[in-house]
Design an enzyme around this catalytic site. Structure first.
Site, PDB file in Angstrom:
ATOM      1  CG  ASP A 131      -1.795   1.160   1.388  1.00 43.47           C
ATOM      2  OD1 ASP A 131      -1.956   1.906   0.397  1.00 43.47           O
ATOM      3  OD2 ASP A 131      -2.367   1.346   2.481  1.00 43.47           O
ATOM      4  CG  ASP A 309      -3.859   5.073  -1.462  1.00 46.05           C
ATOM      5  OD1 ASP A 309      -3.291   3.980  -1.320  1.00 46.05           O
ATOM      6  OD2 ASP A 309      -4.687   5.511  -0.639  1.00 46.05           O
TER       7      ASP A 309
END
Length: 422
Positions: A131, A309
Site C-alpha cells: 500500500d 495510492d
C-alpha cells in the site's frame, strides 16, 4: 525516540544516497488480485464500494493523525483536517435507503494487490497488501482469537529466534467501534529475497471486521515515514538503509494479469519509452502538484494536488470538483450522494478522461473507468466525490488510474514517475 528531527534525517539520508534508476536490477514480486466492484455478470457491487470508501476514509484519518503527531499540523495541505471515524454500517444503511429501488449485491469482493512476505526466523508466511497510501506493517498474531482472525495466517512470537518486543502499541480505529491494534515488535522481514533485520511492525491482537473474510492477512505500507503510526522506518526505507536494495525505487504494474511490484528499480520489460517524473510535494504521501483532469481536450480541473495510492481502487476528488467533472459527461447523474458515486450511460462509457502533470496526458481506459451497471442503462464511474480530510484541493488516485500506467516511486529522486505500459 522517533521525533520530527529523525524523520527529516531519514529523508536526507535517502536523498544523499540517490543513484540512477536501476533498470532490471531489482526484485519482482507477482501479485494476486481479487475481483473489484463489478460482479461477474457486470453489475456494480455497491456494498463493496461503500466498504472501500469507509476503509479509505479511516486509513487517511489515521494518516492525518500520524502526520500531526510526527510533523505537526503545519505539514497539512491547505484545508486538510482529521475527519470523524467513518461508520460502514451507517454508510451502507444510508446508501441502501437512498437506492432501495436499485439492485444491491452481496458484500463479497474488494480490491487489493497482494503478495507473500515472510516474518521471523524461520520465516512465517503472510499474504500482504502493498500500500503506497500508508507506512506501517501489520499482520494478525496468535493473540487474535476473534472470528475476524479465524482464516488468517498468524504470527507466533514464540516460533522465531529474532523477535523483540518493544514498548508502545499500534492502533487504527475503524467504524462500528472496531480497530486494528496490537503490540509493537521487531523481527526479520523478507520480501521476495530482500531481507531487513529488526524491522518494526505490529502483530495485531484485534482485527476489525472490515478485514474479515478477505484472503489477505495484513498490510505493508510503502509511503513516507512521517505518516507512520509506529513512528519508525517503513520496510522499504529500511531495506535501502541496510543495503538490501541498491536504489530507493520501486514500481508497480497493476493489471488483470501479470501484475508486479518491483523493488529496487524498474522492470523495463513492462513499459516502453522514458519515465516521466514529477517531484513529490507535501509531507508523508506520494503527492504531486499542478495536475489537470481532462475530458477530451477540455481541462475540467487545474492545479490540483494528487496522491497516488495503491491501497484503493477508487479515484477520489473534492465533491464540488467531482460534480463539475461529471457535468462534462453527457447523461451522468448522482447515484449515491452520501458516498460520492455517479452514474453515466452504459452505451457511452467515456474513454477520453486523463490526468496530466504538465507532460503527457495519462488516459484512463473505458474498462477501468466503468464499475458496472446499476440499471439496464446506467453504469457507475470510477471517480467519486469524497472529503478524505487530505485537503480542499487534493485528489487521491487509486488503481483505477494506476492500472493505465507503469508507476514508479522514487525515494532517491523524491518523485513519482509514469511510463506507458507495453
Amino acid at each position: 525516540m522517533f521525533v520530527h528531527s529523525s524523520l527529516i534525517a531519514l529523508a536526507l539520508a535517502l536523498s544523499a544516497t540517490a543513484s540512477p534508476v536501476a533498470e532490471g536490477m531489482g526484485t519482482p514480486i507477482s501479485f494476486q488480485k481479487r475481483d473489484g466492484f463489478t460482479t461477474h455478470d457486470g453489475w456494480f457491487d455497491h456494498a463493496s464500494a461503500v466498504k472501500q470508501v469507509a476503509r479509505d476514509r479511516n486509513k487517511h484519518r489515521n494518516n492525518m493523525i500520524n502526520l500531526k503527531k510526527n510533523m505537526g499540523a503545519d505539514a497539512f495541505n491547505e484545508g486538510a483536517h482529521i475527519r470523524p471515524v467513518a461508520n460502514y454500517s451507517r454508510m451502507i444503511k444510508s446508501a441502501q435507503t437512498k437506492r432501495q429501488s436499485e439492485p444491491l449485491v452481496d458484500e463479497e469482493s474488494d480490491v487489493y494487490w497482494a503478495g507473500n512476505i515472510a516474518i521471523g526466523t524461520p520465516g512465517q508466511t503472510f499474504l500482504i497488501d502493498f500500500d503506497t497510501g500508508s507506512a506501517d506493517l501489520w499482520i494478525p498474531s496468535t493473540g487474535c482469537t476473534s472470528a475476524n482472525c479465524a482464516d488468517k495466517h498468524k504470527y507466533n512470537a514464540n516460533s522465531t529466534s529474532t523477535e523483540s518486543r518493544k514498548s508502545g502499541t499500534f492502533g487504527i480505529q475503524y467504524g462500528d467501534g472496531s480497530s486494528v491494534s496490537g503490540p509493537v515488535y521487531t523481527d526479520t522481514v523478507t520480501v521476495a529475497g530482500i531481507t531487513v533485520k529488526n524491522q518494526y511492525f505490529s502483530p495485531v491482537t484485534t482485527l476489525s471486521s472490515m478485514f474479515a473474510g478477505e484472503a489477505m492477512d495484513g498490510i505493508l505500507g510503502l509511503a513516507f515515514p512521517s505518516i507512520s503510526n509506529l513512528r519508525q522506518s517503513p520496510f522499504f526505507n529500511s531495506a535501502k538503509t541496510q543495503g538490501a536494495v541498491k536504489t530507493g525505487v520501486f514500481a508497480f504494474k497493476l493489471a488483470t494479469s501479470g501484475s508486479e511490484l518491483y523493488l529496487g528499480g524498474t522492470n523495463p520489460s513492462l513499459y516502453t519509452g522514458s519515465i516521466e517524473y514529477h517531484n513529490v510535494t507535501g509531507s508523508g504521501f506520494w503527492q504531486l502538484q499542478s495536475a489537470k483532469l481532462y475530458v477530451g481536450s477540455k481541462a475540467v480541473t487545474s492545479t490540483v494536488q494528487t496522491i497516488i495510492d495503491s491501497g484503493t481502487t477508487i479515484i477520489y476528488g473534492p465533491p464540488s470538483q467531482v460534480a463539475a467533472f461529471y457535468k462534462s459527461i453527457p447523461g451522468s447523474k448522482v447515484y449515491d450522494s452520501n458516498n460520492g458515486f455517479y452514474s453515466f450511460p452504459c452505451n457511452s462509457v467515456p474513454s477520453n478522461i486523463a490526468f496530466s502533470w504538465g507532460g503527457k496526458k495519462w488516459t484512463i481506459s473505458a474498462a477501468n473507468f466503468n464499475y458496472g451497471r446499476v440499471s439496464s442503462t446506467q453504469c457507475i464511474g470510477a471517480i467519486a466525490g469524497q472529503d478524505l480530510g487530505l485537503g480542499t484541493n487534493t485528489w487521491l488516485l487509486g488503481d483505477s488510474f494506476m492500472k493505465n500506467v507503469y508507476s514508479v516511486f522514487s525515494f532517491d529522486k523524491s518523485a513519482v514517475g509514469f511510463a506507458a505500459l507495453k
